[in-house]
Design a protein around this motif. Structure first.
Motif, PDB file in Angstrom:
ATOM      1  N   ALA A 111       0.828  -1.206   0.000  1.00 11.18           N
ATOM      2  CA  ALA A 111       0.000   0.000   0.000  1.00 11.18           C
ATOM      3  C   ALA A 111       0.864   1.257   0.000  1.00 11.18           C
ATOM      4  O   ALA A 111       0.600   2.214  -0.744  1.00 11.18           O
ATOM      5  N   THR A 112       1.905   1.226   0.808  1.00 14.94           N
ATOM      6  CA  THR A 112       2.770   2.403   0.863  1.00 14.94           C
ATOM      7  C   THR A 112       3.495   2.608  -0.467  1.00 14.94           C
ATOM      8  O   THR A 112       3.598   3.729  -0.964  1.00 14.94           O
ATOM      9  N   LEU A 113       3.969   1.544  -1.030  1.00 20.35           N
ATOM     10  CA  LEU A 113       4.638   1.672  -2.330  1.00 20.35           C
ATOM     11  C   LEU A 113       3.707   2.306  -3.353  1.00 20.35           C
ATOM     12  O   LEU A 113       4.098   3.183  -4.130  1.00 20.35           O
ATOM     13  N   THR A 114       2.467   1.820  -3.359  1.00 18.79           N
ATOM     14  CA  THR A 114       1.536   2.342  -4.343  1.00 18.79           C
ATOM     15  C   THR A 114       1.231   3.813  -4.099  1.00 18.79           C
ATOM     16  O   THR A 114       1.193   4.624  -5.021  1.00 18.79           O
ATOM     17  N   THR A 115       1.031   4.141  -2.835  1.00 23.72           N
ATOM     18  CA  THR A 115       0.694   5.528  -2.507  1.00 23.72           C
ATOM     19  C   THR A 115       1.874   6.470  -2.724  1.00 23.72           C
ATOM     20  O   THR A 115       1.708   7.597  -3.155  1.00 23.72           O
ATOM     21  N   HIS A 116       3.053   6.029  -2.364  1.00 26.33           N
ATOM     22  CA  HIS A 116       4.228   6.901  -2.476  1.00 26.33           C
ATOM     23  C   HIS A 116       5.228   6.325  -3.454  1.00 26.33           C
ATOM     24  O   HIS A 116       6.359   6.027  -3.105  1.00 26.33           O
ATOM     25  N   ARG A 117       4.788   6.193  -4.659  1.00 19.45           N
ATOM     26  CA  ARG A 117       5.641   5.582  -5.664  1.00 19.45           C
ATOM     27  C   ARG A 117       6.979   6.315  -5.820  1.00 19.45           C
ATOM     28  O   ARG A 117       8.031   5.694  -5.972  1.00 19.45           O
ATOM     29  N   ASP A 118       6.949   7.648  -5.773  1.00 18.93           N
ATOM     30  CA  ASP A 118       8.188   8.403  -5.931  1.00 18.93           C
ATOM     31  C   ASP A 118       9.159   8.099  -4.800  1.00 18.93           C
ATOM     32  O   ASP A 118      10.358   7.938  -5.025  1.00 18.93           O
ATOM     33  N   GLY A 119       8.615   8.047  -3.608  1.00 19.79           N
ATOM     34  CA  GLY A 119       9.477   7.747  -2.477  1.00 19.79           C
ATOM     35  C   GLY A 119      10.116   6.378  -2.618  1.00 19.79           C
ATOM     36  O   GLY A 119      11.310   6.195  -2.368  1.00 19.79           O
ATOM     37  N   TRP A 120       9.334   5.434  -3.052  1.00 17.07           N
ATOM     38  CA  TRP A 120       9.859   4.093  -3.233  1.00 17.07           C
ATOM     39  C   TRP A 120      10.964   4.112  -4.290  1.00 17.07           C
ATOM     40  O   TRP A 120      12.024   3.483  -4.129  1.00 17.07           O
ATOM     41  N   SER A 121      10.714   4.848  -5.330  1.00 17.49           N
ATOM     42  CA  SER A 121      11.702   4.938  -6.396  1.00 17.49           C
ATOM     43  C   SER A 121      13.015   5.497  -5.869  1.00 17.49           C
ATOM     44  O   SER A 121      14.098   5.012  -6.204  1.00 17.49           O
ATOM     45  N   VAL A 122      12.911   6.530  -5.040  1.00 20.44           N
ATOM     46  CA  VAL A 122      14.130   7.101  -4.471  1.00 20.44           C
ATOM     47  C   VAL A 122      14.847   6.061  -3.619  1.00 20.44           C
ATOM     48  O   VAL A 122      16.074   5.951  -3.639  1.00 20.44           O
ATOM     49  N   LEU A 123      14.072   5.290  -2.912  1.00 18.80           N
ATOM     50  CA  LEU A 123      14.693   4.297  -2.036  1.00 18.80           C
ATOM     51  C   LEU A 123      15.337   3.154  -2.802  1.00 18.80           C
ATOM     52  O   LEU A 123      16.406   2.663  -2.451  1.00 18.80           O
ATOM     53  N   TYR A 124      14.680   2.716  -3.855  1.00 16.67           N
ATOM     54  CA  TYR A 124      15.124   1.469  -4.463  1.00 16.67           C
ATOM     55  C   TYR A 124      15.763   1.599  -5.832  1.00 16.67           C
ATOM     56  O   TYR A 124      16.390   0.668  -6.309  1.00 16.67           O
ATOM     57  N   ARG A 125      15.573   2.699  -6.459  1.00 15.76           N
ATOM     58  CA  ARG A 125      16.055   2.758  -7.839  1.00 15.76           C
ATOM     59  C   ARG A 125      17.214   3.714  -8.043  1.00 15.76           C
ATOM     60  O   ARG A 125      17.668   3.902  -9.166  1.00 15.76           O
ATOM     61  N   GLN A 126      17.647   4.381  -6.988  1.00 13.32           N
ATOM     62  CA  GLN A 126      18.762   5.283  -7.189  1.00 13.32           C
ATOM     63  C   GLN A 126      20.068   4.521  -7.185  1.00 13.32           C
ATOM     64  O   GLN A 126      20.130   3.371  -6.754  1.00 13.32           O
ATOM     65  N   ALA A 127      21.073   5.199  -7.646  1.00 15.65           N
ATOM     66  CA  ALA A 127      22.400   4.588  -7.701  1.00 15.65           C
ATOM     67  C   ALA A 127      22.765   4.052  -6.329  1.00 15.65           C
ATOM     68  O   ALA A 127      22.670   4.759  -5.338  1.00 15.65           O
ATOM     69  N   ARG A 128      23.178   2.829  -6.280  1.00 17.14           N
ATOM     70  CA  ARG A 128      23.575   2.263  -5.013  1.00 17.14           C
ATOM     71  C   ARG A 128      25.086   2.112  -4.993  1.00 17.14           C
ATOM     72  O   ARG A 128      25.642   1.206  -4.376  1.00 17.14           O
ATOM     73  N   THR A 129      25.721   3.032  -5.632  1.00 14.25           N
ATOM     74  CA  THR A 129      27.169   3.128  -5.584  1.00 14.25           C
ATOM     75  C   THR A 129      27.493   4.528  -5.098  1.00 14.25           C
ATOM     76  O   THR A 129      26.659   5.412  -5.143  1.00 14.25           O
ATOM     77  N   GLY A 130      28.730   4.719  -4.676  1.00 12.71           N
ATOM     78  CA  GLY A 130      29.140   6.033  -4.226  1.00 12.71           C
ATOM     79  C   GLY A 130      28.833   6.254  -2.753  1.00 12.71           C
ATOM     80  O   GLY A 130      28.528   5.308  -2.027  1.00 12.71           O
ATOM     81  N   LEU A 132      26.427   7.412  -1.257  1.00  9.62           N
ATOM     82  CA  LEU A 132      25.089   7.237  -0.732  1.00  9.62           C
ATOM     83  C   LEU A 132      24.715   5.769  -0.612  1.00  9.62           C
ATOM     84  O   LEU A 132      23.653   5.447  -0.066  1.00  9.62           O
ATOM     85  N   ALA A 133      25.571   4.921  -1.122  1.00  3.62           N
ATOM     86  CA  ALA A 133      25.267   3.500  -1.071  1.00  3.62           C
ATOM     87  C   ALA A 133      24.959   3.069   0.353  1.00  3.62           C
ATOM     88  O   ALA A 133      23.992   2.351   0.609  1.00  3.62           O
ATOM     89  N   ASP A 134      25.774   3.533   1.277  1.00  2.00           N
ATOM     90  CA  ASP A 134      25.572   3.122   2.659  1.00  2.00           C
ATOM     91  C   ASP A 134      24.205   3.542   3.178  1.00  2.00           C
ATOM     92  O   ASP A 134      23.538   2.791   3.886  1.00  2.00           O
ATOM     93  N   GLU A 135      23.839   4.756   2.820  1.00  5.13           N
ATOM     94  CA  GLU A 135      22.556   5.244   3.305  1.00  5.13           C
ATOM     95  C   GLU A 135      21.418   4.339   2.827  1.00  5.13           C
ATOM     96  O   GLU A 135      20.558   3.933   3.606  1.00  5.13           O
ATOM     97  N   VAL A 136      21.444   4.044   1.544  1.00  5.78           N
ATOM     98  CA  VAL A 136      20.406   3.170   1.006  1.00  5.78           C
ATOM     99  C   VAL A 136      20.495   1.789   1.645  1.00  5.78           C
ATOM    100  O   VAL A 136      19.487   1.208   2.053  1.00  5.78           O
ATOM    101  N   HIS A 137      21.699   1.308   1.738  1.00  4.70           N
ATOM    102  CA  HIS A 137      21.892  -0.012   2.317  1.00  4.70           C
ATOM    103  C   HIS A 137      21.333  -0.066   3.740  1.00  4.70           C
ATOM    104  O   HIS A 137      20.638  -1.009   4.127  1.00  4.70           O
ATOM    105  N   ASP A 138      21.629   0.938   4.523  1.00  4.57           N
ATOM    106  CA  ASP A 138      21.144   0.976   5.895  1.00  4.57           C
ATOM    107  C   ASP A 138      19.624   1.012   5.934  1.00  4.57           C
ATOM    108  O   ASP A 138      18.992   0.312   6.732  1.00  4.57           O
ATOM    109  N   ALA A 139      19.055   1.831   5.069  1.00  4.24           N
ATOM    110  CA  ALA A 139      17.598   1.941   5.074  1.00  4.24           C
ATOM    111  C   ALA A 139      16.964   0.591   4.769  1.00  4.24           C
ATOM    112  O   ALA A 139      16.022   0.159   5.444  1.00  4.24           O
ATOM    113  N   ARG A 140      17.498  -0.084   3.771  1.00  3.95           N
ATOM    114  CA  ARG A 140      16.944  -1.390   3.435  1.00  3.95           C
ATOM    115  C   ARG A 140      17.219  -2.404   4.554  1.00  3.95           C
ATOM    116  O   ARG A 140      16.377  -3.241   4.867  1.00  3.95           O
ATOM    117  N   ALA A 141      18.390  -2.292   5.142  1.00  4.75           N
ATOM    118  CA  ALA A 141      18.723  -3.242   6.202  1.00  4.75           C
ATOM    119  C   ALA A 141      17.738  -3.131   7.363  1.00  4.75           C
ATOM    120  O   ALA A 141      17.350  -4.140   7.967  1.00  4.75           O
TER     121      ALA A 141
END
Lengths: 214, 214, 214, 214
Positions: A111-130, A132-141
């Motif tokens: 439901a959250t993904l559907t409602t906040h598609r942009d937010g999800w995109s930022v979380l999951y589709r941005q570059a996971r190198t560089g 910011l990788a850690d930030e994304v990694h931590d969030a997913r962890a």
DNA sequence: GATGAATGAGTTTTCATTCAT
DNA sequence: GATGAATGAAAACTCATTCAT
């Protein structure tokens, strides 16, 4: 009574609203154009603000701005899932089954993904190198950890240490599967959170149950 | 017969080798530094070539270079999985079970990820927003399609159209789960492809079987 | 009688005090950070005022603010030297020798530099190119002129026109020498104004005397 | 035989010429507009080059560019003065008096200032605050040191340590005086190096001689 | 009179890309 | 075919300056 500027939505807003305004714009722009391809001008334009405002209320740098976007969206997702799944420790009067908790958590997730598609995109589709990788990694962890906690409860047939060791990769797989389904959903599949949740449960629940007894 | 440049190992290689040299360097650099943070100078240096050579043999632009990297790595992965899983159509003499095919496919998937970590990184960790989003999306879609084909064979209890409609989201979930496991593997989990494949099968196989009979 | 703001020490000061407050802060900040590297925020913070106040009482622009700093500091220096050296025209009852006047003037010069190092820095170490070059040049010219006047009195052996024509470059050299000594003083040399004055006199006085008779 | 581009003076120059071209332009622009007020665009335009060329051949940053300007001009001035004044240690056959050496040194000093007014301006009139203060200070210190060495030779009546301790402030004053004269020269005074040198010698030589004997 | 909040305008710096050799 | 040298175009970030309150 209302200040005349409320009409334009421009001048003299309290800082929190400004920050939200900036983050909303950033999430949207980063999601659509991509973090690297988007310029701070794009963000400012989307927010209807000047660039200095984006810097003032967005953390002072493009990278910090993304960091804050990631954190906010991750918190949103995690909170939503946690609330739906219920307290991590089995509260005395809480007799919901693990399956039920998982079902509710997955529904909230989709439901959250559907409602906040942009937010999800930022979380999951941005570059996971560089940087910011850690930030994304931590969030997913954090999300994976929460799910692992949930799954641990189901693996009661095993000793706690083993249960937890097994729960983490399973949670990682489960979250990945949810993301995969979300991708499919975004590419033309159903957007109904309940249907998505049932589909995923049908795929994994029996397997999870079986793992209980080795 | 051997070109005169074999002495230096550099000059006058046939175009295909040049292209391979360029792509290898690009995959490596993009994977390590990230596509956006990497410069064409970085690629040239890694390849041991001059920048104009990178342009000549890399497609003429940085974006096209990444596109080719993505395609090559996706092909590599798809080929590997396909070969392991066996011919898509059930060949007459091929009496392997779907479970076996899936097991072999997953093993190949994890094995390839482990062996070609840089390529996987380019495929899955680079920006999936922006101009190249489609390319990545297509690459993943091809893999999901192949898996859906595999799963369709198991859903024999249903009519072919329904089977296929069901197979696609399941495949998406399955591929997502595999990616999630691979992430976990890269972050400290086991790297043994067989173990990873078994873990995933244990999670989903019963569910898949049950879906056969409605 | 005391303004009601004495309690806070801030609000509602008479304009002159406000201006002084602003100039003091500006001189300090410009001297320490440098005119170009310093921001109006820095000045405002140092002054304990808001930025609009700095604009209101500082001349309306950063450049004008510096101009006023330069003028004030130059005036301070010139006044100090003039008072010490005595009235420019030989007053009837004033029978001090030129050497004595010069000695007192130099002492005052070095004393002022030492006491108001920030002001001196603004005068001599800031950019002497660009829009403000003229302002600095004028400020220094006024000092050189005053010294030239002093020296003219010593060149009595020559006709007044020649005396004055000769006095100006000598004054320029003398002022330059004083600045050079001040630099040395600031870099580790003695800070005693009397010692510095004697050193300079020992270097130039005989020469000046000799120039009297051609 | 000459490449056709030599006509335009643009393409394919050897690096040294490019660097000189860039430094020349920078010295000119910094001198006229001032370091801070000048933009890298200004420098590029003055050099007839693109901005990246200025960065490539100018050290990679605006600050480094100024540093190189300062160094080059300081070297030019120091070399010129040193050559004219003669070897620092009295060579056996060198029977020139200190006065003569000083005279030649001063002539060279004023001659160089006149010929390379822009370089002098960069050396003496730029902001002496901020990161570059040290560079300017060092450049001037080298010149003062060389002069102090010269003066030491004249203070033979004193023991070497005292002579040197005395020579440094005297040199600082002397260099300051020369700069003051140069300022006057640039503002309308004579530009004849010989005349300027004589004027300065007349002012200080007797004093210097007297200091020899206490 | 005083200020917190807002912005227009500009600057340094970096690359992807292309000639001239 | 191969390259060193050159550039056009953009993007992050800052700051003097001014309103609306």
């Amino acid at each position: 009574m209302v200040p005349p500027t409320s009409a334009t939505g421009r001048r003299r807003l309290p800082p929190e609203q400004r920050e939200r305004q900036v983050l909303d714009a950033a999430v949207r722009v980063f999601s659509r154009i991509g973090f690297h391809d988007a310029s701070m001008d794009d963000v400012a334009e989307q927010a209807g603000l000047s660039k200095p405002m984006v810097y003032t209320h967005g953390g002072g740098s493009k990278e910090e701005l993304l960091r804050r976007c990631i954190r906010r969206e991750a918190d949103r997702l995690l909170t939503s899932v946690s609330l739906a799944a219920g307290a991590p420790a089995d509260a005395p009067g809480d007799d919901r089954t693990t399956e039920d908790r998982l079902r509710r958590g997955l529904r909230a997730f989709f439901a959250t993904l559907t409602t906040h598609r942009d937010g999800w995109s930022v979380l999951y589709r941005q570059a996971r190198t560089g940087t910011l990788a850690d930030e994304v990694h931590d969030a997913r962890a954090r999300i994976v950890d929460r799910v692992a906690e949930l799954l641990s409860a189901e693996l009661t047939g095993r000793d706690p240490a083993t249960a937890r060791a097994l729960a983490t990769p399973l949670a990682a797989a489960l979250v990945g599967a949810a993301e995969g389904l979300a991708d499919w959903s975004a590419s033309g599949g159903t957007e109904d959170p309940d249907a998505l949740a049932e589909m995923l449960l049908a795929l994994v629940w029996t397997g999870l149950s079986r793992l209980r007894h080795h």
